[in-house]
Design a protein around this motif. Structure first.
Motif, short mmCIF file in Angstrom:
data_model
loop_
_atom_site.label_atom_id
_atom_site.label_comp_id
_atom_site.label_asym_id
_atom_site.label_seq_id
_atom_site.Cartn_x
_atom_site.Cartn_y
_atom_site.Cartn_z
N GLU A 153 0.84 -1.29 0.03
CA GLU A 153 0.13 0.06 0.10
C GLU A 153 0.77 1.31 -0.10
OE1 GLU A 153 -3.15 -0.20 -0.67
OE2 GLU A 153 -3.10 -2.14 -0.47
N THR A 154 2.17 1.27 0.54
CA THR A 154 2.85 2.15 0.70
C THR A 154 3.73 2.54 -0.97
OG1 THR A 154 3.55 2.04 2.73
CG2 THR A 154 5.13 3.19 1.39
N LEU A 155 3.82 1.28 -1.45
CA LEU A 155 4.50 1.51 -2.86
C LEU A 155 3.49 1.83 -3.92
CD1 LEU A 155 6.95 0.94 -4.65
CD2 LEU A 155 5.96 -1.62 -4.88
N LEU A 156 1.97 1.51 -3.74
CA LEU A 156 1.31 1.61 -4.92
C LEU A 156 1.15 3.05 -5.42
CD1 LEU A 156 -1.77 -0.85 -4.41
CD2 LEU A 156 -0.33 -0.52 -6.31
N PRO A 157 1.06 3.98 -4.53
CA PRO A 157 0.78 5.52 -4.98
C PRO A 157 2.08 5.85 -5.88
CG PRO A 157 0.27 5.45 -2.76
CD PRO A 157 0.92 4.21 -3.09
N ALA A 158 3.28 5.56 -5.53
CA ALA A 158 4.54 5.77 -6.42
C ALA A 158 4.45 5.24 -7.51
CB ALA A 158 5.86 5.58 -5.41
N ALA A 159 4.18 3.73 -7.68
CA ALA A 159 4.01 3.19 -8.99
C ALA A 159 2.90 3.78 -9.73
CB ALA A 159 3.70 1.85 -8.71
N VAL A 160 2.08 4.20 -9.27
CA VAL A 160 0.68 4.82 -9.98
C VAL A 160 1.53 6.14 -10.58
CG1 VAL A 160 -1.47 5.91 -10.11
CG2 VAL A 160 -1.15 3.74 -9.01
N ALA A 161 2.10 6.85 -9.74
CA ALA A 161 2.70 8.31 -10.29
C ALA A 161 3.71 7.91 -11.35
CB ALA A 161 3.46 8.96 -9.07
N MET A 162 4.50 6.92 -11.13
CA MET A 162 5.52 6.56 -12.21
C MET A 162 4.97 6.20 -13.40
SD MET A 162 6.88 3.81 -13.79
CE MET A 162 6.18 2.47 -13.10
N PHE A 163 4.02 5.33 -13.65
CA PHE A 163 3.51 4.97 -14.68
C PHE A 163 2.45 6.13 -15.29
CE2 PHE A 163 -0.04 3.22 -17.45
CZ PHE A 163 0.42 2.19 -17.77
N THR A 164 2.16 7.01 -14.65
CA THR A 164 1.30 8.20 -15.24
C THR A 164 2.23 8.98 -16.00
OG1 THR A 164 -0.56 8.08 -13.62
CG2 THR A 164 -0.12 9.91 -14.96
N GLU A 165 3.33 9.23 -15.09
CA GLU A 165 4.28 10.27 -15.69
C GLU A 165 5.15 9.80 -16.97
OE1 GLU A 165 8.51 12.06 -13.66
OE2 GLU A 165 6.77 11.84 -12.37
N GLU A 166 5.45 8.31 -16.91
CA GLU A 166 6.05 7.97 -18.18
C GLU A 166 5.13 7.75 -19.15
OE1 GLU A 166 8.90 5.93 -20.69
OE2 GLU A 166 9.02 7.43 -18.75
N VAL A 167 4.06 7.10 -18.92
CA VAL A 167 3.20 6.62 -20.02
C VAL A 167 2.19 7.67 -20.70
CG1 VAL A 167 1.42 4.84 -20.80
CG2 VAL A 167 3.35 4.21 -19.24
N GLY A 168 1.89 8.73 -19.52
CA GLY A 168 0.84 9.79 -19.92
C GLY A 168 -0.40 9.46 -19.73
N VAL A 169 -1.05 8.34 -19.21
CA VAL A 169 -2.18 7.99 -18.78
C VAL A 169 -2.03 7.31 -17.31
CG1 VAL A 169 -3.22 8.00 -21.20
CG2 VAL A 169 -2.27 5.86 -20.20
N SER A 170 -3.07 7.39 -16.68
CA SER A 170 -3.07 6.65 -15.33
C SER A 170 -3.52 5.06 -15.62
CB SER A 170 -4.32 7.23 -14.41
OG SER A 170 -4.33 6.49 -13.25
N PRO A 171 -2.78 4.15 -14.74
CA PRO A 171 -3.09 2.91 -14.84
C PRO A 171 -4.45 2.57 -14.31
CG PRO A 171 -1.36 3.12 -13.11
CD PRO A 171 -1.78 4.58 -13.97
N LEU A 172 -5.08 3.60 -13.59
CA LEU A 172 -6.40 3.21 -12.68
C LEU A 172 -7.37 3.38 -13.71
CD1 LEU A 172 -5.45 5.26 -9.72
CD2 LEU A 172 -4.98 2.88 -10.13
N ARG A 173 -7.36 3.64 -15.00
CA ARG A 173 -8.42 4.05 -15.87
C ARG A 173 -8.98 2.79 -16.13
NH1 ARG A 173 -4.11 3.39 -18.87
NH2 ARG A 173 -4.23 2.75 -21.00
N VAL A 174 -8.21 1.91 -16.36
CA VAL A 174 -9.00 0.46 -16.80
C VAL A 174 -9.23 -0.50 -15.50
CG1 VAL A 174 -8.51 -1.58 -17.99
CG2 VAL A 174 -7.64 0.61 -18.96
N ASP A 175 -10.37 -0.77 -15.49
CA ASP A 175 -10.86 -1.68 -14.50
C ASP A 175 -10.58 -1.22 -12.67
OD1 ASP A 175 -8.05 -2.48 -13.78
OD2 ASP A 175 -8.27 -4.50 -14.81
N GLY A 176 -10.53 0.16 -12.90
CA GLY A 176 -10.36 0.77 -11.58
C GLY A 176 -8.71 0.21 -10.95
N GLY A 177 -7.89 -0.14 -11.67
CA GLY A 177 -6.52 -0.26 -11.29
C GLY A 177 -6.28 -1.63 -10.87
N ALA A 178 -7.34 -2.55 -11.11
CA ALA A 178 -7.09 -3.74 -10.19
C ALA A 178 -5.95 -4.58 -11.03
CB ALA A 178 -8.58 -4.63 -10.31
N GLY A 179 -5.98 -4.53 -12.38
CA GLY A 179 -4.99 -5.00 -13.04
C GLY A 179 -3.59 -4.90 -12.95
N TYR A 180 -3.53 -3.34 -12.54
CA TYR A 180 -2.07 -3.02 -12.42
C TYR A 180 -1.75 -3.25 -11.19
CZ TYR A 180 1.66 0.71 -12.04
OH TYR A 180 2.86 1.05 -11.99
#
Length: 283
Positions: A153-180
Protein backbone atom coordinates in the motif's frame (compact mmCIF):
# COMPACT_ATOMS: atom_id res chain seq x y z
CA UNK A 1 3.87 -12.03 -59.15
CA UNK A 2 5.60 -11.21 -55.84
CA UNK A 3 3.93 -12.49 -52.70
CA UNK A 4 4.04 -10.91 -49.27
CA UNK A 5 6.19 -12.97 -46.91
CA UNK A 6 4.12 -14.93 -44.44
CA UNK A 7 4.42 -15.64 -40.73
CA UNK A 8 3.11 -18.65 -38.86
CA UNK A 9 2.00 -19.28 -35.30
CA UNK A 10 4.74 -21.13 -33.45
CA UNK A 11 4.22 -24.05 -31.10
CA UNK A 12 6.24 -26.12 -28.66
CA UNK A 13 8.14 -27.76 -31.51
CA UNK A 14 9.72 -24.39 -32.35
CA UNK A 15 11.16 -23.68 -28.92
CA UNK A 16 14.77 -24.59 -29.74
CA UNK A 17 14.75 -22.42 -32.86
CA UNK A 18 13.30 -19.49 -30.88
CA UNK A 19 16.01 -19.81 -28.25
CA UNK A 20 18.69 -19.81 -30.97
CA UNK A 21 17.21 -16.67 -32.51
CA UNK A 22 16.91 -14.74 -29.24
CA UNK A 23 20.45 -15.71 -28.22
CA UNK A 24 21.78 -13.58 -31.10
CA UNK A 25 21.10 -10.48 -28.96
CA UNK A 26 20.28 -11.44 -25.36
CA UNK A 27 19.94 -7.84 -24.14
CA UNK A 28 17.54 -6.68 -26.86
CA UNK A 29 15.59 -9.95 -26.60
CA UNK A 30 15.44 -10.02 -22.79
CA UNK A 31 11.66 -9.51 -22.48
CA UNK A 32 10.83 -12.23 -24.98
CA UNK A 33 13.50 -14.62 -23.72
CA UNK A 34 12.25 -14.34 -20.17
CA UNK A 35 8.69 -15.12 -21.16
CA UNK A 36 9.71 -18.09 -23.29
CA UNK A 37 12.12 -19.53 -20.72
CA UNK A 38 9.23 -19.55 -18.27
CA UNK A 39 6.30 -20.54 -20.47
CA UNK A 40 7.69 -22.07 -23.66
CA UNK A 41 6.46 -21.17 -27.14
CA UNK A 42 2.94 -22.58 -27.28
CA UNK A 43 0.20 -19.94 -27.31
CA UNK A 44 -1.75 -21.72 -24.56
CA UNK A 45 1.12 -21.45 -22.09
CA UNK A 46 2.36 -18.03 -23.24
CA UNK A 47 -1.13 -16.54 -23.06
CA UNK A 48 -0.72 -15.07 -26.56
CA UNK A 49 0.37 -16.30 -29.99
CA UNK A 50 4.04 -16.13 -30.93
CA UNK A 51 4.47 -15.51 -34.65
CA UNK A 52 7.56 -16.73 -36.45
CA UNK A 53 9.19 -15.76 -39.72
CA UNK A 54 11.90 -17.70 -41.53
CA UNK A 55 12.72 -20.49 -43.92
CA UNK A 56 12.57 -24.13 -42.93
CA UNK A 57 13.25 -24.90 -39.30
CA UNK A 58 15.27 -21.75 -38.68
CA UNK A 59 13.79 -18.42 -37.67
CA UNK A 60 14.82 -14.92 -38.66
CA UNK A 61 12.21 -13.12 -36.56
CA UNK A 62 9.47 -13.61 -33.99
CA UNK A 63 6.69 -11.40 -32.67
CA UNK A 64 4.71 -11.91 -29.47
CA UNK A 65 1.15 -10.75 -30.10
CA UNK A 66 -0.13 -10.14 -26.59
CA UNK A 67 -0.97 -7.07 -24.52
CA UNK A 68 2.23 -5.71 -26.02
CA UNK A 69 3.21 -6.44 -29.60
CA UNK A 70 6.93 -7.28 -29.37
CA UNK A 71 8.87 -7.98 -32.57
CA UNK A 72 12.46 -9.23 -32.71
CA UNK A 73 14.49 -9.89 -35.85
CA UNK A 74 18.07 -10.55 -36.86
CA UNK A 75 19.76 -7.68 -38.72
CA UNK A 76 18.68 -7.58 -42.35
CA UNK A 77 15.39 -9.42 -41.81
CA UNK A 78 13.47 -6.60 -40.13
CA UNK A 79 11.52 -5.27 -43.13
CA UNK A 80 10.52 -8.63 -44.56
CA UNK A 81 9.48 -9.79 -41.10
CA UNK A 82 7.53 -6.57 -40.55
CA UNK A 83 5.53 -7.20 -43.71
CA UNK A 84 4.66 -10.71 -42.54
CA UNK A 85 3.78 -9.64 -39.01
CA UNK A 86 1.78 -6.62 -40.18
CA UNK A 87 -0.37 -8.85 -42.36
CA UNK A 88 -1.26 -11.04 -39.39
CA UNK A 89 -1.75 -8.04 -37.10
CA UNK A 90 -4.13 -6.35 -39.55
CA UNK A 91 -6.23 -9.49 -39.86
CA UNK A 92 -6.40 -9.97 -36.09
CA UNK A 93 -7.13 -6.30 -35.31
CA UNK A 94 -5.39 -4.25 -32.67
CA UNK A 95 -5.46 -5.94 -29.29
CA UNK A 96 -2.27 -4.48 -27.85
CA UNK A 97 -1.69 -1.29 -25.88
CA UNK A 98 1.89 -0.89 -27.07
CA UNK A 99 4.26 -1.94 -29.83
CA UNK A 100 7.73 -2.10 -28.29
CA UNK A 101 11.12 -3.60 -29.04
CA UNK A 102 14.14 -3.07 -31.26
CA UNK A 103 13.71 0.15 -33.23
CA UNK A 104 14.82 -1.60 -36.41
CA UNK A 105 11.91 -4.04 -36.00
CA UNK A 106 9.26 -1.71 -34.54
CA UNK A 107 9.68 1.11 -37.07
CA UNK A 108 8.91 -0.81 -40.29
CA UNK A 109 6.09 -2.66 -38.54
CA UNK A 110 4.49 0.59 -37.42
CA UNK A 111 4.92 2.10 -40.91
CA UNK A 112 2.74 -0.71 -42.24
CA UNK A 113 0.21 -0.70 -39.40
CA UNK A 114 -0.19 3.07 -38.96
CA UNK A 115 -2.74 3.45 -41.82
CA UNK A 116 -4.94 0.85 -40.09
CA UNK A 117 -4.22 1.37 -36.39
CA UNK A 118 -3.23 5.02 -36.28
CA UNK A 119 -3.02 7.57 -35.03
CA UNK A 120 -1.05 6.44 -32.00
CA UNK A 121 -1.36 8.28 -28.71
CA UNK A 122 2.42 8.55 -28.64
CA UNK A 123 5.30 7.38 -30.83
CA UNK A 124 8.81 7.23 -29.36
CA UNK A 125 11.05 6.17 -32.24
CA UNK A 126 14.43 6.55 -30.51
CA UNK A 127 14.91 5.05 -27.06
CA UNK A 128 18.54 4.15 -26.33
CA UNK A 129 18.95 0.62 -24.98
CA UNK A 130 21.66 0.65 -22.29
CA UNK A 131 23.38 -2.15 -20.40
CA UNK A 132 25.94 -2.80 -17.69
CA UNK A 133 27.74 -6.10 -17.09
CA UNK A 134 30.05 -5.11 -14.25
CA UNK A 135 29.94 -3.31 -10.91
CA UNK A 136 28.24 0.07 -10.74
CA UNK A 137 30.64 2.99 -11.19
CA UNK A 138 29.14 4.97 -8.31
CA UNK A 139 28.28 4.14 -4.71
CA UNK A 140 24.97 2.34 -4.28
CA UNK A 141 22.32 3.72 -1.95
CA UNK A 142 22.23 1.13 0.88
CA UNK A 143 18.64 1.93 1.83
CA UNK A 144 17.31 0.65 -1.53
CA UNK A 145 16.01 -2.89 -0.97
CA UNK A 146 13.29 -5.28 -2.14
CA UNK A 147 9.83 -4.07 -1.12
CA UNK A 148 8.07 -6.24 1.45
CA UNK A 149 4.56 -7.56 0.75
CA UNK A 150 3.38 -5.63 3.81
CA UNK A 151 4.56 -2.41 2.10
CA UNK A 152 2.38 -2.80 -1.00
CA UNK A 153 0.00 0.00 0.00
CA UNK A 154 2.97 2.32 0.53
CA UNK A 155 4.47 1.44 -2.85
CA UNK A 156 1.28 1.66 -4.92
CA UNK A 157 0.89 5.48 -5.05
CA UNK A 158 4.51 5.82 -6.20
CA UNK A 159 4.00 3.10 -8.82
CA UNK A 160 0.87 4.84 -10.12
CA UNK A 161 2.69 8.19 -10.23
CA UNK A 162 5.59 6.63 -12.14
CA UNK A 163 3.29 4.97 -14.68
CA UNK A 164 1.25 8.12 -15.23
CA UNK A 165 4.36 10.27 -15.65
CA UNK A 166 6.06 7.85 -18.03
CA UNK A 167 3.15 6.61 -20.12
CA UNK A 168 0.96 9.71 -20.03
CA UNK A 169 -2.20 8.03 -18.76
CA UNK A 170 -3.15 6.62 -15.37
CA UNK A 171 -3.11 2.83 -14.89
CA UNK A 172 -6.26 3.30 -12.80
CA UNK A 173 -8.35 4.16 -15.88
CA UNK A 174 -8.87 0.48 -16.74
CA UNK A 175 -10.78 -1.79 -14.30
CA UNK A 176 -10.23 0.70 -11.51
CA UNK A 177 -6.57 -0.26 -11.44
CA UNK A 178 -7.17 -3.86 -10.30
CA UNK A 179 -4.97 -5.32 -13.04
CA UNK A 180 -2.17 -2.86 -12.36
CA UNK A 181 -2.35 -3.49 -8.62
CA UNK A 182 -2.11 -7.23 -9.25
CA UNK A 183 0.96 -6.69 -11.44
CA UNK A 184 2.67 -4.56 -8.77
CA UNK A 185 1.82 -7.13 -6.09
CA UNK A 186 3.23 -9.92 -8.25
CA UNK A 187 6.50 -8.00 -8.71
CA UNK A 188 6.75 -7.43 -4.96
CA UNK A 189 6.14 -11.12 -4.18
CA UNK A 190 8.85 -12.10 -6.66
CA UNK A 191 11.39 -9.72 -5.12
CA UNK A 192 11.54 -7.66 -8.31
CA UNK A 193 10.38 -4.29 -6.93
CA UNK A 194 13.01 -2.28 -5.09
CA UNK A 195 12.58 0.98 -3.24
CA UNK A 196 13.97 3.38 -0.67
CA UNK A 197 11.14 3.88 1.80
CA UNK A 198 11.64 6.38 4.58
CA UNK A 199 9.04 7.29 7.21
CA UNK A 200 6.31 5.72 5.08
CA UNK A 201 7.31 7.64 1.95
CA UNK A 202 8.82 6.20 -1.24
CA UNK A 203 11.82 8.31 -2.21
CA UNK A 204 13.00 6.01 -5.03
CA UNK A 205 11.62 2.95 -6.75
CA UNK A 206 12.50 0.67 -9.65
CA UNK A 207 11.33 -2.67 -10.98
CA UNK A 208 13.18 -5.50 -12.62
CA UNK A 209 10.44 -5.91 -15.16
CA UNK A 210 11.91 -8.65 -17.34
CA UNK A 211 14.25 -11.50 -16.44
CA UNK A 212 16.03 -14.05 -18.60
CA UNK A 213 19.01 -16.26 -17.79
CA UNK A 214 21.35 -13.94 -19.69
CA UNK A 215 20.00 -10.49 -18.81
CA UNK A 216 17.35 -8.54 -16.98
CA UNK A 217 15.65 -5.24 -17.77
CA UNK A 218 15.06 -2.47 -15.24
CA UNK A 219 11.80 -0.57 -15.67
CA UNK A 220 9.77 1.98 -13.76
CA UNK A 221 12.67 3.99 -12.31
CA UNK A 222 11.18 6.90 -10.34
CA UNK A 223 12.27 9.48 -7.77
CA UNK A 224 9.71 11.38 -5.70
CA UNK A 225 9.45 14.91 -7.18
CA UNK A 226 10.38 16.63 -3.91
CA UNK A 227 13.64 14.68 -3.78
CA UNK A 228 14.87 15.09 -7.36
CA UNK A 229 18.16 16.75 -8.19
CA UNK A 230 19.96 15.21 -5.20
CA UNK A 231 21.56 12.19 -6.88
CA UNK A 232 19.00 9.77 -5.46
CA UNK A 233 18.18 8.34 -8.88
CA UNK A 234 21.85 7.66 -9.65
CA UNK A 235 22.64 6.04 -6.30
CA UNK A 236 19.33 4.17 -6.30
CA UNK A 237 19.91 2.77 -9.78
CA UNK A 238 23.41 1.68 -8.73
CA UNK A 239 21.80 -0.25 -5.87
CA UNK A 240 19.39 -1.92 -8.29
CA UNK A 241 22.32 -2.90 -10.53
CA UNK A 242 24.22 -4.44 -7.61
CA UNK A 243 21.16 -6.37 -6.43
CA UNK A 244 20.20 -7.56 -9.92
CA UNK A 245 23.70 -8.73 -10.87
CA UNK A 246 24.09 -10.59 -7.57
CA UNK A 247 20.65 -12.21 -7.45
CA UNK A 248 19.08 -12.24 -10.90
CA UNK A 249 21.21 -11.99 -14.08
CA UNK A 250 24.77 -11.04 -15.09
CA UNK A 251 23.73 -8.22 -17.42
CA UNK A 252 21.38 -5.40 -16.41
CA UNK A 253 19.67 -3.33 -19.09
CA UNK A 254 17.12 -0.57 -19.48
CA UNK A 255 15.82 1.73 -22.18
CA UNK A 256 15.21 5.45 -21.89
CA UNK A 257 13.62 8.18 -23.99
CA UNK A 258 16.23 9.95 -26.11
CA UNK A 259 14.92 13.35 -24.99
CA UNK A 260 15.45 12.52 -21.31
CA UNK A 261 18.99 13.83 -21.18
CA UNK A 262 19.12 13.94 -17.37
CA UNK A 263 18.23 10.25 -17.04
CA UNK A 264 20.65 9.23 -19.78
CA UNK A 265 23.46 11.12 -18.05
CA UNK A 266 22.60 9.52 -14.71
CA UNK A 267 22.65 6.02 -16.21
CA UNK A 268 26.02 6.72 -17.84
CA UNK A 269 27.39 7.77 -14.44
CA UNK A 270 26.23 4.45 -13.02
CA UNK A 271 28.16 2.67 -15.77
CA UNK A 272 25.51 1.86 -18.35
CA UNK A 273 26.58 2.04 -21.99
CA UNK A 274 24.41 2.28 -25.08
CA UNK A 275 24.13 -1.10 -26.82
CA UNK A 276 21.15 -0.63 -29.14
CA UNK A 277 17.98 1.27 -29.86
CA UNK A 278 14.40 0.59 -28.82
CA UNK A 279 11.18 2.20 -30.05
CA UNK A 280 7.66 2.32 -28.64
CA UNK A 281 4.23 3.05 -30.07
CA UNK A 282 1.59 3.73 -27.41
CA UNK A 283 -2.17 3.56 -27.97
Amino acid sequence: MLRTPTARVLDEGDEAAVHRLLATDPVAACVLAGRIETAGTAAASLGAPLWGFGAGNELEAVCLAGANLIPFAVPGAERAAAAAFAERARRAGRRCSTIVGQAASVSPLWDLLAPYWGPARDHRPRQPLMAIDGPAAVAAEPRVRPVLPTELETLLPAAVAMFTEEVGVSPLRVDGGAGYRARVAEMVRAGLSLAWIQHGEVLFKADIGAVSRAACQVQGVWVAPAHRGRGIGTAGTAAVVEYARAAIAPVVSLYVNDFNTAARAAYRRVGFREVGQYASVLF
